[in-house]
Design an enzyme around this catalytic site. Structure first.
Site: not given
Ligand SMILES: *[C@@H]1O[C@H](CO)[C@@H](O)[C@H](O)[C@H]1NC(C)=O
Ligand SMILES: *[C@@H]1O[C@H](CO)[C@@H](O)[C@H](O)[C@H]1NC(C)=O
Ligand SMILES: *[C@@H]1O[C@H](CO)[C@@H](O)[C@H](O)[C@H]1NC(C)=O
Ligand SMILES: *[C@@H]1O[C@H](CO)[C@@H](O)[C@H](O)[C@H]1NC(C)=O
Ligand SMILES: *[C@@H]1O[C@H](CO)[C@@H](O)[C@H](O)[C@H]1NC(C)=O
Ligand SMILES: *[C@@H]1O[C@H](CO)[C@@H](O)[C@H](O)[C@H]1NC(C)=O
Length: 486
Positions: A165, A429, A454
């Site tokens: 991320s 995601d 994710h």
């Protein structure tokens, strides 16, 4: 002193309503780590400002070590901390640990400045938050690596950085900006393209919701249209309050109040999509059995009533799974919490800091402005207004737009010019829409992961995981092995 008084006041508020939570609004922030971990906190003396040599102020940055697998011929693995407390569970779990075992790596994790227990300044005032940026964070990594290399005698070993991320971006950007330090990077689900109006987020939510039942997004669309109709009449607020188990009676006086409520409810669905079937339990997350299939199953089940009633049932099912008693949907309360600049404040474990980074570097605002998605009522202007309401008048659209432009100029966005970086991205995601999904030559490798959510590649393997993940882990391992020979 002012902070202490405010803290007392906040404690009082929290204990009165007894429903304070770190979910939904700050759901992009990892959960608070369990405290029973055997992994020890360690502390590194870090510079406050890397971009002014004359500034000699220092502070203590937290890091973790796992040296169980280290071998003098092996690499050094550095996991980059992100927008929340560093979780020591990563020191014993996850894909990188299985790699470390095979490669004889020394494993380090450096907590990101301003998050968790890494406090560079005495509080989180807007004035002090000037030292919070991805650029300072990258320079922290460089200084950490340089000093640790000297201290632990790691001179001959190659460093590989990992992150998922936002820290995935940092991993890629560390390799980009400090190629003499980082030998290679694994940048999982990294939204390297900063963008003000991230309306594509909900486009992907729509297509991901459709994967098992093509009519599922439409049912959400009908349900959220009904909710918006209901909001037009104050007589319905009591019903809405009880339907969605709001902590306080719904009160809508401004456009922001309305947008905040609608965004808050939609975020529960956004989270289900973003983390669909991810194996995050080792991190202490509770929502893992509420999947796209579960919510779309409820939306398709007429025995729950109208699409609106099914939407209510979906939200209640999620609340039951997370153990949340009620939903905080008051914009006024949210802004008050986000404005608190004490380290003990209600949004200090990451919400205030991360919002600041989005307002000053990345945008990433998940607006409901696209027509190819199921929700409505939280336009771009609502997200931008939050920056102003929380941090002050100078945090306006022009400033934010300029700051995002600067980020793209600095790192290159999707046109990153570097080498030895791998970008796994789960295609379910929504964040993959800002990531690199096509390889740029032979050593900027994109791995689009079908059916995965994710950061799915980072978590421990398990039998019910998406079909592609074992092959993805193998491919990343092979790339690293190859790159380590260079
Ligand atoms: C490193 O991780 C392994 C695998 O989980 C664990 O068994 C070991 O105890 C850890 N070592 C340290 C020093 O934390
Ligand atoms: C849901 O969709 C995914 C991807 O299209 C597929 O792999 C999976 O088998 C489907 N599950 C069910 C129960 O239909
Ligand atoms: C999720 O797990 C909880 C607790 O393990 C259980 O009570 C609940 O029924 C499960 N929900 C679904 C949709 O599987
Ligand atoms: C619909 O929901 C009802 C009530 O929970 C449940 O008994 C039924 O099995 C569901 N039907 C389907 C097709 O899932
Ligand atoms: C945000 O992007 C969407 C999709 O491109 C567009 O329709 C919308 O007008 C944009 N919003 C603003 C305020 O520019
Ligand atoms: C990959 O990125 C390109 C350019 O942003 C986009 O057009 C395409 O749809 C993306 N592919 C997937 C599978 O997300």
């Amino acid at each position: 002193m002012a902070c202490m008084q405010l803290l007392l006041l906040l404690c009082l508020l929290v204990s009165l309503c007894n429903c304070y939570r770190m979910f939904g609004r700050f759901s992009r922030i990892p959960p608070e780590p369990q405290s029973d971990s055997a992994v020890q906190d360690q502390w590194f003396e870090q510079k406050l400002d890397h971009f002014r040599g004359a500034d000699t102020r220092v502070w203590k940055q937290r890091f973790y070590v796992n040296d169980s697998f280290t071998h003098s011929d092996g690499p050094v693995f550095l996991m980059i901390g992100g927008e929340g407390s560093a979780n020591p569970a990563w020191m014993t779990h996850g894909t990188w640990i299985t790699f470390a075992e095979k490669m004889g790596a020394l494993c380090l994790l450096l907590e990101h400045r301003f998050y968790g227990k890494s406090h560079p300044t005495k509080d989180l005032s807007v004035d002090n938050l000037r030292y919070l940026s991805s650029r300072q964070a990258l320079a922290d990594l460089a200084h950490f690596q340089t000093v640790m290399t000297e201290k632990l005698g790691l001179g001959k070993r190659k460093w590989i950085v990992f992150g998922g991320s936002y820290p995935g971006c940092l991993a890629a950007w560390y390799r980009l900006k400090f190629p003499h330090l980082a030998h290679a990077a694994v940048a999982s689900s990294a939204p390297v393209q900063a963008k003000l109006n991230f309306s594509e987020y909900l486009d992907v939510v729509q297509s991901s919701l459709a994967r098992n039942d093509s009519d599922c997004p439409n049912k959400f669309k009908v349900a959220s249209a009904t909710l918006i109709q209901l909001l037009n009449f104050v007589e319905n607020y009591e019903k809405i309050t009880s339907d969605f188990r709001l902590c306080q009676p719904l009160e809508i006086n401004t456009k922001m109040d309305r947008a905040f409520f609608l965004d808050t409810i939609a975020e529960y669905i956004m989270d289900v999509v973003q983390y669909n079937n991810d194996n995050r339990e080792f991190e202490g997350v509770k929502t893992t059995n509420i999947t796209i299939q579960v919510v779309c199953g409820i939306m398709a089940n007429e025995s729950w009533g109208s699409p609106y009633d099914r939407y209510v049932e979906v939200i209640r099912t999620i609340l039951k799974a997370t153990g949340e008693k009620c939903i905080e949907a008051s914009y006024k309360k949210y802004v008050e919490e986000m404005r608190s600049s004490c380290w003990e404040g209600p949004a200090a474990s990451g919400g205030r800091q991360w919002m600041y980074q989005t307002c000053t570097e990345f945008g990433y605002f998940q607006s409901s402005d696209s027509s190819s998605q199921p929700f409505s009522g939280f336009p771009l202007s609502y997200h931008v207004q939050q920056c102003t309401d929380i941090y002050g008048n100078e945090f306006n659209l022009a400033m934010i737009t300029g700051a995002i432009q600067q980020t793209v100029e600095n790192y290159g966005g999707l046109n990153i010019e570097s080498s030895r970086i791998v970008f796994p991205n789960g295609l379910i995601d929504p964040w993959h829409a800002l990531g690199i999904n096509t390889s740029l030559g032979t050593d900027i490798v994109a791995i689009p992961m079908q059916d995965a959510a994710h950061c799915a590649d980072m978590y421990p393997a398990r039998p019910e995981e998406p079909f592609v993940l074992p092959a993805v882990r193998k491919l990343v391992y092979e790339l690293l092995t190859k790159w380590l020979q260079l």
